[in-house]
Design a protein around this motif. Structure first.
Motif, PDB file in Angstrom:
ATOM      1  N   GLU A  87     -46.938 -53.935 -25.794  1.00 52.03           N
ATOM      2  CA  GLU A  87     -46.349 -52.665 -25.333  1.00 52.03           C
ATOM      3  C   GLU A  87     -44.843 -52.761 -25.487  1.00 52.03           C
ATOM      4  OE1 GLU A  87     -45.796 -51.284 -20.811  1.00 52.03           O
ATOM      5  OE2 GLU A  87     -47.868 -51.553 -21.428  1.00 52.03           O
ATOM      6  N   CYS A  88     -44.278 -51.698 -25.860  1.00 48.26           N
ATOM      7  CA  CYS A  88     -42.832 -51.650 -25.932  1.00 48.26           C
ATOM      8  C   CYS A  88     -42.368 -50.404 -25.175  1.00 48.26           C
ATOM      9  CB  CYS A  88     -42.316 -51.666 -27.364  1.00 48.26           C
ATOM     10  SG  CYS A  88     -42.713 -50.204 -28.305  1.00 48.26           S
ATOM     11  N   GLU A  89     -41.191 -50.476 -24.705  1.00 50.10           N
ATOM     12  CA  GLU A  89     -40.648 -49.372 -23.895  1.00 50.10           C
ATOM     13  C   GLU A  89     -39.280 -49.025 -24.442  1.00 50.10           C
ATOM     14  OE1 GLU A  89     -39.291 -48.867 -19.330  1.00 50.10           O
ATOM     15  OE2 GLU A  89     -41.061 -50.089 -19.714  1.00 50.10           O
ATOM     16  N   GLU A  90     -39.084 -47.789 -24.536  1.00 51.69           N
ATOM     17  CA  GLU A  90     -37.801 -47.324 -25.038  1.00 51.69           C
ATOM     18  C   GLU A  90     -37.207 -46.373 -23.999  1.00 51.69           C
ATOM     19  OE1 GLU A  90     -36.317 -44.545 -28.628  1.00 51.69           O
ATOM     20  OE2 GLU A  90     -37.736 -46.113 -29.207  1.00 51.69           O
ATOM     21  N   ASN A  91     -35.975 -46.561 -23.702  1.00 55.53           N
ATOM     22  CA  ASN A  91     -35.275 -45.689 -22.736  1.00 55.53           C
ATOM     23  C   ASN A  91     -34.344 -44.750 -23.486  1.00 55.53           C
ATOM     24  OD1 ASN A  91     -36.336 -46.882 -20.327  1.00 55.53           O
ATOM     25  ND2 ASN A  91     -34.998 -48.614 -20.701  1.00 55.53           N
ATOM     26  N   VAL A  92     -34.512 -43.512 -23.228  1.00 52.28           N
ATOM     27  CA  VAL A  92     -33.650 -42.500 -23.828  1.00 52.28           C
ATOM     28  C   VAL A  92     -32.815 -41.895 -22.686  1.00 52.28           C
ATOM     29  CG1 VAL A  92     -33.575 -40.323 -25.075  1.00 52.28           C
ATOM     30  CG2 VAL A  92     -35.357 -42.021 -25.603  1.00 52.28           C
ATOM     31  N   CYS A  93     -31.553 -41.902 -22.865  1.00 54.54           N
ATOM     32  CA  CYS A  93     -30.666 -41.368 -21.815  1.00 54.54           C
ATOM     33  C   CYS A  93     -30.117 -40.007 -22.254  1.00 54.54           C
ATOM     34  CB  CYS A  93     -29.491 -42.299 -21.554  1.00 54.54           C
ATOM     35  SG  CYS A  93     -30.033 -43.873 -20.888  1.00 54.54           S
ATOM     36  N   THR A  94     -30.137 -39.124 -21.363  1.00 52.22           N
ATOM     37  CA  THR A  94     -29.579 -37.803 -21.604  1.00 52.22           C
ATOM     38  C   THR A  94     -28.549 -37.540 -20.504  1.00 52.22           C
ATOM     39  OG1 THR A  94     -31.708 -37.065 -22.478  1.00 52.22           O
ATOM     40  CG2 THR A  94     -30.142 -35.390 -21.866  1.00 52.22           C
ATOM     41  N   ASN A  95     -27.427 -37.115 -20.908  1.00 48.74           N
ATOM     42  CA  ASN A  95     -26.374 -36.804 -19.919  1.00 48.74           C
ATOM     43  C   ASN A  95     -26.347 -35.298 -19.697  1.00 48.74           C
ATOM     44  OD1 ASN A  95     -25.372 -39.459 -19.574  1.00 48.74           O
ATOM     45  ND2 ASN A  95     -24.398 -39.312 -21.584  1.00 48.74           N
ATOM     46  N   GLU A  96     -26.485 -34.926 -18.477  1.00 50.84           N
ATOM     47  CA  GLU A  96     -26.366 -33.513 -18.108  1.00 50.84           C
ATOM     48  C   GLU A  96     -25.219 -33.381 -17.130  1.00 50.84           C
ATOM     49  OE1 GLU A  96     -29.953 -31.890 -16.668  1.00 50.84           O
ATOM     50  OE2 GLU A  96     -31.070 -32.349 -18.492  1.00 50.84           O
ATOM     51  N   TYR A  97     -24.436 -32.471 -17.429  1.00 54.87           N
ATOM     52  CA  TYR A  97     -23.313 -32.182 -16.538  1.00 54.87           C
ATOM     53  C   TYR A  97     -23.549 -30.845 -15.885  1.00 54.87           C
ATOM     54  CZ  TYR A  97     -21.156 -35.940 -19.172  1.00 54.87           C
ATOM     55  OH  TYR A  97     -20.886 -37.146 -19.748  1.00 54.87           O
ATOM     56  N   GLU A  98     -23.466 -30.860 -14.620  1.00 53.63           N
ATOM     57  CA  GLU A  98     -23.611 -29.608 -13.877  1.00 53.63           C
ATOM     58  C   GLU A  98     -22.268 -29.255 -13.236  1.00 53.63           C
ATOM     59  OE1 GLU A  98     -26.841 -29.172 -11.255  1.00 53.63           O
ATOM     60  OE2 GLU A  98     -28.124 -30.426 -12.476  1.00 53.63           O
ATOM     61  N   CYS A  99     -21.721 -28.393 -13.815  1.00 51.54           N
ATOM     62  CA  CYS A  99     -20.503 -27.868 -13.216  1.00 51.54           C
ATOM     63  C   CYS A  99     -20.479 -26.353 -13.410  1.00 51.54           C
ATOM     64  CB  CYS A  99     -19.245 -28.535 -13.775  1.00 51.54           C
ATOM     65  SG  CYS A  99     -18.888 -28.161 -15.471  1.00 51.54           S
ATOM     66  N   GLY A 100     -19.881 -25.686 -12.692  1.00 52.60           N
ATOM     67  CA  GLY A 100     -19.886 -24.246 -12.705  1.00 52.60           C
ATOM     68  C   GLY A 100     -19.022 -23.692 -13.821  1.00 52.60           C
ATOM     69  N   CYS A 101     -18.320 -24.435 -14.480  1.00 57.90           N
ATOM     70  CA  CYS A 101     -17.440 -23.895 -15.497  1.00 57.90           C
ATOM     71  C   CYS A 101     -18.030 -24.126 -16.869  1.00 57.90           C
ATOM     72  CB  CYS A 101     -16.049 -24.495 -15.389  1.00 57.90           C
ATOM     73  SG  CYS A 101     -16.034 -26.265 -15.485  1.00 57.90           S
ATOM     74  N   GLN A 102     -17.714 -23.199 -17.655  1.00 54.38           N
ATOM     75  CA  GLN A 102     -18.254 -23.321 -18.975  1.00 54.38           C
ATOM     76  C   GLN A 102     -17.352 -24.129 -19.887  1.00 54.38           C
ATOM     77  OE1 GLN A 102     -19.944 -20.023 -20.677  1.00 54.38           O
ATOM     78  NE2 GLN A 102     -21.341 -19.758 -18.998  1.00 54.38           N
ATOM     79  N   ASN A 103     -16.133 -24.026 -19.706  1.00 49.44           N
ATOM     80  CA  ASN A 103     -15.231 -24.777 -20.551  1.00 49.44           C
ATOM     81  C   ASN A 103     -14.666 -25.919 -19.744  1.00 49.44           C
ATOM     82  OD1 ASN A 103     -15.644 -23.052 -22.649  1.00 49.44           O
ATOM     83  ND2 ASN A 103     -13.841 -21.843 -22.223  1.00 49.44           N
ATOM     84  N   PHE A 104     -14.889 -26.913 -20.076  1.00 53.93           N
ATOM     85  CA  PHE A 104     -14.365 -28.013 -19.318  1.00 53.93           C
ATOM     86  C   PHE A 104     -13.153 -28.551 -19.946  1.00 53.93           C
ATOM     87  CE2 PHE A 104     -15.322 -31.420 -16.318  1.00 53.93           C
ATOM     88  CZ  PHE A 104     -14.316 -32.239 -16.623  1.00 53.93           C
TER      89      PHE A 104
END
Length: 96
Positions: free
Chosen positions: A79-96
């Motif tokens: 068995e092999c395991e792969e980790n995929v990371c996703t970064n989500e930013y939650e901020c109220g502004c659209q343009n950072f």
């Protein structure tokens, strides 16, 4: 008609009657003739000979060994395991 004298070896002469005289011929009434060669005759004699002839017959025994390999499989799971990371930013502004 001319008559010839017929002679028989050791049997006498043949008189005019045609029958042979069984007494021995005298010197004055027998003539000696050359031998008559007849056609050769052949005798056939069949003979049978029996022979015992020994025969040697070599017999080889060949043994064939059959090695049967029965293969079976034991599954070996990995068995092999792969980790995929996703970064989500939650901020109220659209343009950072």
């Amino acid at each position: 008609m001319y008559k010839t004298k017929r002679c028989f070896d050791k049997m006498g002469t043949m008189p005019a009657s045609g029958m042979p005289n069984n007494s021995f011929a005298s010197n004055n009434c027998c003539c000696m003739m050359d031998p008559v060669y007849e056609c050769p005759q052949e005798r056939v004699v069949n003979r049978e000979f029996c022979y015992r002839v020994p025969h040697i017959i070599p017999i080889n025994t060949k043994i064939i060994n059959h090695h049967v390999y029965k293969h079976f499989y034991t599954p070996c799971y990995t068995e092999c395991e792969e980790n995929v990371c996703t970064n989500e930013y939650e901020c109220g502004c659209q343009n950072f």
